[in-house]
Design an enzyme around this catalytic site. Structure first.
Site, mmCIF file in Angstrom:
data_model
loop_
_atom_site.group_PDB
_atom_site.id
_atom_site.type_symbol
_atom_site.label_atom_id
_atom_site.label_comp_id
_atom_site.label_asym_id
_atom_site.label_seq_id
_atom_site.Cartn_x
_atom_site.Cartn_y
_atom_site.Cartn_z
ATOM 1 N N TYR A 126 99.310 -47.175 -46.028
ATOM 2 C CA TYR A 126 98.557 -47.881 -47.077
ATOM 3 C C TYR A 126 99.522 -48.448 -48.131
ATOM 4 O O TYR A 126 99.403 -49.611 -48.538
ATOM 5 C CB TYR A 126 97.575 -46.893 -47.714
ATOM 6 C CG TYR A 126 96.640 -47.471 -48.751
ATOM 7 C CD1 TYR A 126 95.453 -48.109 -48.375
ATOM 8 C CD2 TYR A 126 96.907 -47.362 -50.115
ATOM 9 C CE1 TYR A 126 94.575 -48.610 -49.328
ATOM 10 C CE2 TYR A 126 96.038 -47.862 -51.074
ATOM 11 C CZ TYR A 126 94.875 -48.483 -50.668
ATOM 12 O OH TYR A 126 94.006 -48.984 -51.614
ATOM 13 N N SER B 287 96.527 -52.696 -55.032
ATOM 14 C CA SER B 287 96.278 -51.311 -55.451
ATOM 15 C C SER B 287 97.430 -50.896 -56.355
ATOM 16 O O SER B 287 98.488 -51.547 -56.355
ATOM 17 C CB SER B 287 96.246 -50.417 -54.201
ATOM 18 O OG SER B 287 96.425 -49.061 -54.550
HETATM 19 P P1 NAP Z 1 85.006 -49.190 -48.911
HETATM 20 O O1 NAP Z 1 83.923 -48.751 -49.851
HETATM 21 O O2 NAP Z 1 85.507 -48.216 -47.881
HETATM 22 O O3 NAP Z 1 84.526 -50.542 -48.184
HETATM 23 C C1 NAP Z 1 85.364 -51.166 -47.246
HETATM 24 C C2 NAP Z 1 84.734 -52.469 -46.825
HETATM 25 O O4 NAP Z 1 85.638 -53.112 -45.904
HETATM 26 C C3 NAP Z 1 83.416 -52.285 -46.098
HETATM 27 O O5 NAP Z 1 82.560 -53.355 -46.437
HETATM 28 C C4 NAP Z 1 83.840 -52.390 -44.627
HETATM 29 O O6 NAP Z 1 82.811 -52.852 -43.768
HETATM 30 C C5 NAP Z 1 84.916 -53.435 -44.724
HETATM 31 N N1 NAP Z 1 85.836 -53.456 -43.567
HETATM 32 C C6 NAP Z 1 86.691 -52.492 -43.144
HETATM 33 N N2 NAP Z 1 87.372 -52.919 -42.050
HETATM 34 C C7 NAP Z 1 86.926 -54.185 -41.797
HETATM 35 C C8 NAP Z 1 87.234 -55.154 -40.802
HETATM 36 N N3 NAP Z 1 88.162 -54.903 -39.843
HETATM 37 N N4 NAP Z 1 86.595 -56.347 -40.821
HETATM 38 C C9 NAP Z 1 85.665 -56.613 -41.779
HETATM 39 N N5 NAP Z 1 85.327 -55.727 -42.747
HETATM 40 C C10 NAP Z 1 85.954 -54.527 -42.754
HETATM 41 O O7 NAP Z 1 86.326 -49.667 -49.718
HETATM 42 P P2 NAP Z 1 86.619 -49.731 -51.289
HETATM 43 O O8 NAP Z 1 87.006 -48.372 -51.753
HETATM 44 O O9 NAP Z 1 85.536 -50.473 -51.992
HETATM 45 O O10 NAP Z 1 87.969 -50.620 -51.293
HETATM 46 C C11 NAP Z 1 87.916 -52.049 -51.251
HETATM 47 C C12 NAP Z 1 89.332 -52.576 -51.453
HETATM 48 O O11 NAP Z 1 89.832 -52.127 -52.710
HETATM 49 C C13 NAP Z 1 90.333 -52.092 -50.400
HETATM 50 O O12 NAP Z 1 91.253 -53.113 -50.103
HETATM 51 C C14 NAP Z 1 91.034 -50.942 -51.099
HETATM 52 O O13 NAP Z 1 92.321 -50.711 -50.590
HETATM 53 C C15 NAP Z 1 91.074 -51.458 -52.518
HETATM 54 N N6 NAP Z 1 91.192 -50.424 -53.533
HETATM 55 C C16 NAP Z 1 90.239 -49.461 -53.693
HETATM 56 C C17 NAP Z 1 90.377 -48.499 -54.714
HETATM 57 C C18 NAP Z 1 89.325 -47.442 -54.955
HETATM 58 O O14 NAP Z 1 89.468 -46.650 -55.898
HETATM 59 N N7 NAP Z 1 88.272 -47.372 -54.165
HETATM 60 C C19 NAP Z 1 91.499 -48.522 -55.555
HETATM 61 C C20 NAP Z 1 92.466 -49.533 -55.327
HETATM 62 C C21 NAP Z 1 92.291 -50.472 -54.338
HETATM 63 P P3 NAP Z 1 81.790 -51.824 -43.017
HETATM 64 O O15 NAP Z 1 80.803 -51.402 -44.064
HETATM 65 O O16 NAP Z 1 81.193 -52.628 -41.939
HETATM 66 O O17 NAP Z 1 82.655 -50.689 -42.527
#
Ligand code: NAP
Length: 256
Positions: free
Chosen positions: A160, A147
């Protein structure tokens, strides 16, 4: 697809790919030819994601396995299942992650532990199990989703920020031990990405204008902006790229 970026016949696992960024990365790897295993915790959501994606690809190209990436036992069983039922795992994307917003003085140790184990320990556990087979075969790609908070801090997201900073150094530690065994381990650090989850921030005029002013590219990122770098780091096109974290942030982390 140029041969350098072709993933045909390679098996990939994207953790946390039932939705969000992980789901888009999984689709991108499949479009480049990989057989992709989707993962998440919620079985119904994961089955729906698999069904939605499978319709667009060859039979058997999209698989899924629900398991908790924070459990050492579940990680070992999950990787063994993939190796036994899908194919030798050649690409791992450690993407599963959670956020928890609260001022540092109010941060409960249980929430600190939950964020650290989901955003950092999981990459160690799943990465370690995946690396066993990859090292035995002398090839493999691990991509850790970091991130901009890998490099920068903001109030209310201390756990985080600590986890994502640690993930960059875990990427380096994996490289120090496994690069000589034919593995490339790198990080992708997304900036602010316009998704369903961040729509409320895009709609918030003050926050949105802060993002645009703070980002040299003067726009939010899209999930599609992350796919090209992910395919590159999963493919032979990056065979001498080791231990790097690539910021996909429109330049946010290079300006003040
Ligand atoms: P998200 O939409 O909240 O999705 C999270 C995913 O992780 C879901 O598939 C969830 O499964 C799964 N998950 C959570 N805990 C888990 C566990 N213990 N075991 C297995 N699966 C698990 O997240 P996102 O926003 O796409 O982010 C994805 C990654 O990108 C993260 O690492 C985040 O820090 C990083 N990121 C995101 C952004 C952004 O703007 N969104 C920016 C920078 C970095 P369930 O559906 O079963 O809950």
């Amino acid at each position: 697809m140029s041969g350098l970026f072709d993933l045909t016949g390679r098996t990939a696992l994207v953790t946390g790919s039932s939705r969000g960024i992980g789901n888009s990365l999984a689709r991108g790897l499949a479009e480049a030819g990989a057989t992709v295993v989707l993962n998440g915790l919620n079985e119904a959501r994961l089955a729906a994601a698999e069904a939605a994606m499978a319709a667009d690809f060859a039979p058997g190209q999209i698989r899924s396995l629900a398991f908790d990436v924070t459990s050492d036992v579940a990680a070992a069983e999950g990787i063994a299942w993939i190796e036994g039922n899908v194919g030798p795992l050649e690409i791992l994307v450690n993407n599963a992650g959670i956020q928890h917003r609260v001022p540092l003085l109010d941060l409960d140790v249980k929430d600190w532990d939950r964020v650290l184990s989901t955003d950092l320990t999981s990459a160690f556990l799943v990465g370690r199990e995946a690396a066993r087979g990859m090292l035995a075969r002398g090839r493999g790609k691990i991509i850790n989703i970091c991130s901009v908070q890998t490099d920068l801090a903001r109030p209310t997201i201390a756990a985080y920020t600590a986890a994502k900073g640690g993930l960059r150094n875990l990427t380096r530690a994996m490289t120090a031990e496994w690069a000589s065994g034919g593995l490339q381990i790198n990080g992708i650090a997304p900036g602010y990405i316009h998704t369903e989850m961040t729509q409320n921030l895009v709609d918030d005029e003050k926050f949105n204008s802060w993002i645009l002013g703070r980002t040299p590219a003067n726009r939010w990122g899209t999930v599609q902006d992350l796919v090209g770098p992910a395919v590159w780091l999963a493919s032979d096109a990056s065979n001498f790229v080791n231990g790097q974290t690539i910021f996909i942030d429109g330049g946010m982390t290079v300006v003040v």
